[in-house]
Design an enzyme around this catalytic site. Structure first.
Site, short mmCIF file in Angstrom:
data_model
loop_
_atom_site.label_atom_id
_atom_site.label_comp_id
_atom_site.label_asym_id
_atom_site.label_seq_id
_atom_site.Cartn_x
_atom_site.Cartn_y
_atom_site.Cartn_z
CB ALA A 67 54.66 69.18 20.17
CG LEU A 116 39.62 74.40 24.65
CD1 LEU A 116 38.61 74.58 25.39
CD2 LEU A 116 41.08 74.79 25.28
CG LEU A 146 47.64 64.95 22.83
CD1 LEU A 146 48.29 66.19 22.23
CD2 LEU A 146 48.28 63.61 22.08
CB CYS A 186 49.20 73.79 26.27
SG CYS A 186 50.03 75.04 25.12
CG PHE A 187 49.26 68.91 27.94
CD1 PHE A 187 48.86 69.39 26.69
CD2 PHE A 187 50.06 67.52 28.18
CE1 PHE A 187 49.01 68.91 25.56
CE2 PHE A 187 50.37 67.05 27.19
CZ PHE A 187 50.10 67.67 25.70
NE ARG A 240 60.35 63.99 32.15
CZ ARG A 240 59.27 64.66 31.75
NH1 ARG A 240 58.39 64.23 30.86
NH2 ARG A 240 59.07 65.93 32.15
N1 LIG Z 1 53.26 77.06 23.43
C1 LIG Z 1 52.95 76.05 22.63
O1 LIG Z 1 53.35 74.74 22.83
C2 LIG Z 1 51.35 76.22 22.09
C3 LIG Z 1 50.95 75.23 21.21
C4 LIG Z 1 49.74 75.55 20.73
C5 LIG Z 1 49.04 76.56 20.97
N2 LIG Z 1 49.42 77.50 21.88
C6 LIG Z 1 48.49 78.52 22.31
O2 LIG Z 1 49.08 79.65 21.47
C7 LIG Z 1 48.89 80.87 22.32
C8 LIG Z 1 50.17 81.64 22.38
O3 LIG Z 1 51.03 80.73 23.17
P1 LIG Z 1 52.65 80.93 23.18
O4 LIG Z 1 53.04 79.70 23.98
O5 LIG Z 1 53.18 81.58 22.20
O6 LIG Z 1 52.50 82.33 24.35
P2 LIG Z 1 53.77 83.53 24.57
O7 LIG Z 1 53.82 83.57 26.02
O8 LIG Z 1 55.18 82.61 24.40
O9 LIG Z 1 53.63 84.20 23.58
C9 LIG Z 1 52.50 85.36 23.67
C10 LIG Z 1 53.14 86.66 23.23
O10 LIG Z 1 51.98 87.60 23.07
C11 LIG Z 1 52.41 88.92 23.40
N3 LIG Z 1 51.46 89.83 23.74
C12 LIG Z 1 50.30 89.52 24.86
N4 LIG Z 1 49.58 90.77 24.50
C13 LIG Z 1 49.92 91.16 23.52
C14 LIG Z 1 49.39 92.36 22.92
N5 LIG Z 1 48.19 92.91 23.23
N6 LIG Z 1 49.81 92.82 21.72
C15 LIG Z 1 51.20 92.39 21.22
N7 LIG Z 1 51.58 91.21 22.03
C16 LIG Z 1 50.95 90.82 22.86
C17 LIG Z 1 53.25 88.51 24.52
O11 LIG Z 1 54.17 89.72 24.85
C18 LIG Z 1 54.00 87.24 24.22
O12 LIG Z 1 55.26 87.64 23.49
C19 LIG Z 1 48.16 80.43 23.77
O13 LIG Z 1 46.86 80.54 23.35
C20 LIG Z 1 48.58 79.07 24.00
O14 LIG Z 1 47.66 78.40 24.48
C21 LIG Z 1 50.59 77.19 22.50
#
Ligand SMILES: NC(=O)c1ccc[n+]([C@@H]2O[C@H](COP(=O)([O-])OP(=O)(O)OC[C@H]3O[C@@H](n4cnc5c(N)ncnc54)[C@H](O)[C@@H]3O)[C@@H](O)[C@H]2O)c1
Length: 458
Positions: A163, A220, A226, A275-276, A432
Site C-alpha cells: 500500500a 483483483l 478492500l 488501483c481500486f 476523513r
Molecule cells: N501503485 C500501487 O500502489 C500499486 C500496488 C500494487 C500493484 N500495482 C500495479 O503495479 C503496476 C505498476 O503500477 P505503478 O503504480 O508502479 O505504475 P507507475 O505508473 O508508477 O509506473 C509504471 C512505470 O512503467 C514505465 N513503463 C511503461 N511502459 C514501459 C516500457 N515499455 N518499458 C519500460 N518502462 C515502461 C512507466 O514509464 C512508469 O514509470 C500496475 O499494474 C498497478 O496496478 C500498483
C-alpha cells in the site's frame, strides 16, 4: 565476485522502484537493475530527490544503489543480461475502443513482451508484477513462446500487495507474498526460483504458492474486497447522517466482531488511488465478457457508491453554505489520495476541486507532498486555483475548509488561530473524520463530518 542472479525490472514506478530496492537491499548476492522508458524518472532514482515520496524509501535505496541496485534507461541491455525479468509497467483503464472505461489497457504490457522476445538469446523467467486481468499470462506466453529461436519463457504471477504510504513496511514484512505458476515441471522449477528470492527475508509461511490463474485473480479480488469495505461503510455513513447514528460508533461496534474485523471501516469522502477503481472495473469487464452479468453488477456498485459519496460530500458543502460558493474562498486541506504519499491518482480531491471550480469558488489547495502532482492534475483549470504549502496561509480569509487527506499534521493545527483569520460563519467539512469535532464546534466552527450529525451554530 559475480552476482548469483541478474534480476531486471521493467517499469520504475511506485511498485517497480520500491520493490526492487527492497530485493536489492535484502539480497546483496543478486544484481538488480530497474529500467524505464522515462529518462527523467531514472535520473531522479539515480541522483534524487527520488521520483516518489514514500516513508523510509530513501534509506533502502541508499543502502543498495550503485552496489547491487542500478537504475537505467538501457532496456535492451537489461533484458539481454537478465535471468529473471519482473514486469511492472502501468496497466491503466482503456480509454478507447472495445472495453473503453473498464478493460485494462495492455498495450504497454504487450510491447514489453515483444521487446523481451526480441532481445533474448536464452530462456528466462518472466514475472508479472503489474496487476493484470486473469489469464493475461496465457497471452504473454503465446507472444513469447511462439518464437523461431526455440527459446522457452516461463511466466509467473507475483502480484504486488503493497500500500502506498506504508510500502517499505509492507515490503519488509508482507502479510503474504503470492507466487503463481503453471503446475508443470518447468513452472514449478521457476516458482522455486522466485520463492528462493523472497525467502531471503520473508518467512516461508508468508509465501503462498498457487496456480497462475489463482494468483492473477487474487490481486483483483483483494483490491475489490478492500474497496468494497470502504463503499459499504460509506453507504452506511449516509444513513447515519439521516438518523443521528454516528458512523465511528457503528464501525467500532461492528469491527469488534472477529468475523468482520476493524480494518478498512473508516468512512470518508471516498477511496482514491491508482488501483481500486481501475482493478474493479477490470474485474467487472472480465465478468461481463464471461457472461456473468450479476457478478459484474455487484462489483460495479462498489465504484458507483464511491462516486456517489464524493458527490454527496460536495453537495453537502453547497447546501450548507447557503447554496452558493461563487466567489467564496475554500481551502482544501490535503490533495493526495491518502496520507504519507504524494500520489494523487484518482484522489477524491480531484473531483471535489473540479466541482467547486465549476461553482466558481476560489480554491486554495495545501498538501505537504502532493502539490506538484496537484498542479499537473489541474493544469487545465490552473487560473482558478492557488497552491499553498502553509495550511495557515491557505485558510486565511477562507469561508470553509474541506479536509480531504488524513495527514496527521492537520490534526495538530491551531484551529483557534485559523478561525480568527477566516470569513464568518466559518465551516469545516472533515472528509476523513480525523478532527475533534465537538472542540471545533465549541470554538465557533460549523462542523460537518462524514456519517455524523452536523454541528451548526445556526
Ligand atoms: N501503485 C500501487 O500502489 C500499486 C500496488 C500494487 C500493484 N500495482 C500495479 O503495479 C503496476 C505498476 O503500477 P505503478 O503504480 O508502479 O505504475 P507507475 O505508473 O508508477 O509506473 C509504471 C512505470 O512503467 C514505465 N513503463 C511503461 N511502459 C514501459 C516500457 N515499455 N518499458 C519500460 N518502462 C515502461 C512507466 O514509464 C512508469 O514509470 C500496475 O499494474 C498497478 O496496478 C500498483
Amino acid at each position: 565476485m559475480p552476482f548469483e542472479k541478474n534480476i531486471l525490472c521493467i517499469g520504475a514506478g511506485y511498485v517497480g522502484g520500491p520493490t526492487m530496492a527492497m530485493i536489492a537491499a535484502k539480497c546483496p548476492q543478486y544484481k538488480v537493475v530497474v529500467v524505464d522508458i522515462n529518462p527523467e524518472k531514472i535520473r531522479a532514482w539515480n541522483n534524487g530527490p527520488l521520483p516518489i515520496y514514500e516513508p523510509g524509501l530513501d534509506e533502502v535505496v541508499n543502502k543498495a544503489r550503485n552496489k547491487n541496485l542500478f537504475f537505467s534507461t538501457e532496456i535492451e541491455k537489461g533484458i539481454k543480461e537478465a535471468d529473471i525479468i519482473f514486469v511492472s509497467v502501468n496497466t491503466p483503464t482503456k480509454t478507447f475502443g472495445q472495453g473503453a472505461g473498464q478493460a485494462a489497457d495492455l498495450q504497454y504490457w504487450e510491447k514489453t513482451a515483444r521487446q523481451i522476445l526480441a532481445q533474448s538469446d536464452r530462456c528466462k523467467i518472466i514475472v508479472e508484477k503489474s496487476t493484470l486481468p486473469v489469464r493475461t499470462a496465457e497471452a504473454m506466453e503465446r507472444i513469447l513462446n511462439n518464437n523461431p529461436k526455440g527459446l522457452h519463457f516461463e511466466v509467473l504471477s507475483n502480484p504486488e500487495f503493497l500500500a502506498e504510504g506504508s510500502a517499505i513496511r509492507d515490503l519488509e514484512k508482507p502479510d503474504r507474498v503470492l507466487i503463481g505458476s503453471h503446475e508443470t515441471p518447468e513452472g514449478l522449477q521457476a516458482r522455486r526460483e522466485l520463492v528462493e528470492i523472497y525467502a531471503n527475508w520473508v518467512a516461508k509461511e508468508h509465501i503462498i504458492e498457487s496456480n497462475i490463474w489463482s494468483a492473477e485473480l487474487s490481486k483483483l479480488t483483494a483490491n475489490a474486497f478492500l474497496a468494497q469495505r470502504i463503499s459499504s461503510i460509506n453507504s452506511i455513513s449516509a444513513l447515519c447522517e439521516k438518523t443521528e447514528a454516528d458512523i465511528n460508533e457503528v464501525a467500532y461496534a461492528i469491527g469488534t466482531d472477529s468475523r468482520i474485523g476493524p480494518h478498512f471501516l473508516k468512512a470518508s469522502v471516498g477511496f482514491g488511488g491508482s488501483c481500486f477503481k481501475k482493478d474493479i472495473l477490470n474485474l467487472v469487464y472480465i465478468c461481463q465478457s464471461y457472461g456473468l452479468t450479476e457478478v459484474a453488477a455487484y462489483w460495479e456498485s462498489v465504484v458507483k457508491i464511491n462516486e456517489w459519496q464524493e458527490k454527496r460530500f460536495v453537495q453537502n458543502m453547497l447546501a450548507n453554505m447557503f447554496n452558493t460558493v461563487a466567489g467564496k474562498k475554500i481551502a482544501l486541506f490535503g490533495f493526495a489520495f491518502k496520507a504519507h504519499t504524494g500520489d494523487t491518482r484518482e484522489s477524491a480531491a480531484i473531483y471535489v476541486t473540479r466541482w467547486l471550480a465549476d461553482e466558481n469558488a476560489r480554491i486554495v489547495i495545501t498538501d505537504p507532498q502532493a502539490l506538484d502532482n496537484a498542479k499537473l492534475d489541474l493544469a487545465d483549470i490552473k487560473e482558478k486555483i492557488e497552491f499553498e504549502t502553509d495550511p495557515y496561509r491557505a485558510a486565511q480569509g477562507a469561508h470553509a475548509i474541506a479536509l480531504l487527506t488524513e495527514w496527521p499534521l492537520y490534526r495538530s493545527l491551531d484551529y483557534a488561530r485559523i478561525l480568527k483569520t477566516m470569513a464568518q460563519p466559518a465551516f469545516i467539512f472533515d472528509g476523513r473524520n480525523i478532527l475533534d469535532h465537538p472542540k471545533l464546534f465549541k470554538m465557533g466552527f460549523n462542523v460537518f463530518a462524514i456519517g455524523k450529525a452536523a454541528l451548526k451554530h445556526f
